[in-house]
Design an enzyme around this catalytic site. Structure first.
Site, PDB file in Angstrom:
ATOM      1  N   ILE A  94       2.964   0.863  11.378  1.00 36.55           N
ATOM      2  CA  ILE A  94       3.902   1.046  11.131  1.00 36.55           C
ATOM      3  C   ILE A  94       4.102   1.130   9.130  1.00 36.55           C
ATOM      4  O   ILE A  94       4.731   0.640   9.069  1.00 36.55           O
ATOM      5  CB  ILE A  94       5.321   0.707  11.471  1.00 36.55           C
ATOM      6  CG1 ILE A  94       5.534   0.884  12.564  1.00 36.55           C
ATOM      7  CG2 ILE A  94       7.117   1.606  11.553  1.00 36.55           C
ATOM      8  CD1 ILE A  94       4.774   1.930  14.392  1.00 36.55           C
ATOM      9  N   PRO A  95       3.913   2.657   8.754  1.00 34.54           N
ATOM     10  CA  PRO A  95       3.519   2.344   7.106  1.00 34.54           C
ATOM     11  C   PRO A  95       4.929   2.257   6.002  1.00 34.54           C
ATOM     12  O   PRO A  95       5.439   3.433   5.737  1.00 34.54           O
ATOM     13  CB  PRO A  95       2.499   3.587   6.983  1.00 34.54           C
ATOM     14  CG  PRO A  95       2.937   4.725   8.240  1.00 34.54           C
ATOM     15  CD  PRO A  95       3.188   4.001   9.034  1.00 34.54           C
ATOM     16  N   CYS A  96       5.382   1.076   6.837  1.00 33.06           N
ATOM     17  CA  CYS A  96       7.329   1.063   5.762  1.00 33.06           C
ATOM     18  C   CYS A  96       6.578   1.054   4.018  1.00 33.06           C
ATOM     19  O   CYS A  96       7.886   1.206   3.269  1.00 33.06           O
ATOM     20  CB  CYS A  96       7.691   0.335   5.791  1.00 33.06           C
ATOM     21  SG  CYS A  96       7.096  -1.493   6.365  1.00 33.06           S
ATOM     22  N   HIS A  97       5.584   1.085   3.554  1.00 32.91           N
ATOM     23  CA  HIS A  97       4.564   0.916   2.569  1.00 32.91           C
ATOM     24  C   HIS A  97       4.976   1.664   1.589  1.00 32.91           C
ATOM     25  O   HIS A  97       4.867   1.974   0.648  1.00 32.91           O
ATOM     26  CB  HIS A  97       3.835  -0.056   2.661  1.00 32.91           C
ATOM     27  CG  HIS A  97       2.469   0.470   2.798  1.00 32.91           C
ATOM     28  ND1 HIS A  97       2.188   0.496   4.283  1.00 32.91           N
ATOM     29  CD2 HIS A  97       1.782   1.595   2.680  1.00 32.91           C
ATOM     30  CE1 HIS A  97       1.415   0.835   4.271  1.00 32.91           C
ATOM     31  NE2 HIS A  97       0.559   1.508   3.363  1.00 32.91           N
TER      32      HIS A  97
END
EC number: 2.1.1.63
Length: 160
Positions: A125-128
């Site tokens: 889950i690419p919160c970056h």
């Protein structure tokens, strides 16, 4: 009641602790440990083996999408934010405002930021991929230096 399994994987940017049930990944978080503590065992579920393998491929530049099962534990709002994050393509970024608009709640920018910070499935889950509206890096639970590394790594996918 689910039995929890845990494995540490080494990556170019530190140890990643992965937690799973027999069926799904529940957490992928960077650890501040220098060495892997939790190792694979004979009864390690396939989902953990697959997750570790796919993360290794990601770090080697051979994968930018993940196919192992995972479960998001949070409120409906948090899950809507996390699902929106998965729609940001590898090598691209967005802002809290972009996510708020994409979930149909443009006034929820701060709540989106809060949900983003509660994501327990790093990388997948690419919160970056969330940066400030001004284009600068914003907070990241794994540390800004990791966020910068991940974004640069994903930009290299686009140059192949």
């Amino acid at each position: 009641m689910n039995k929890w399994h845990r494995v540490d994987c080494e990556s170019p940017i530190g140890v990643i602790e992965i937690v799973a049930t027999d069926e799904a990944i529940c957490s992928i978080m960077f650890s501040e440990r220098d060495k892997a503590l939790y190792r694979f065992k004979e009864d390690t579920p396939k989902v953990l083996v697959d997750c570790s393998s796919q993360l290794d491929e990601y770090f080697k530049g051979a994968r930018n999408q993940f196919t192992f099962p995972y479960m998001m534990e949070g409120t409906d709002f948090q899950k809507s934010v996390w699902n929106a994050l998965t729609r940001i393509p590898c090598g691209q970024t967005g802002s809290y405002k972009d996510i708020a608009f994409s979930i149909g709640n443009e006034k929820a920018v701060r709540a989106v930021g809060s949900a983003n910070g509660k994501n327990k499935l790093s990388i997948v889950i690419p919160c970056h991929r969330i940066i400030g509206a001004n284009g600068k890096l914003t907070g990241y639970a794994g540390g800004l230096w990791r966020k910068e590394w991940l974004l640069q790594h994903e930009n290299s996918f686009q140059k192949r």
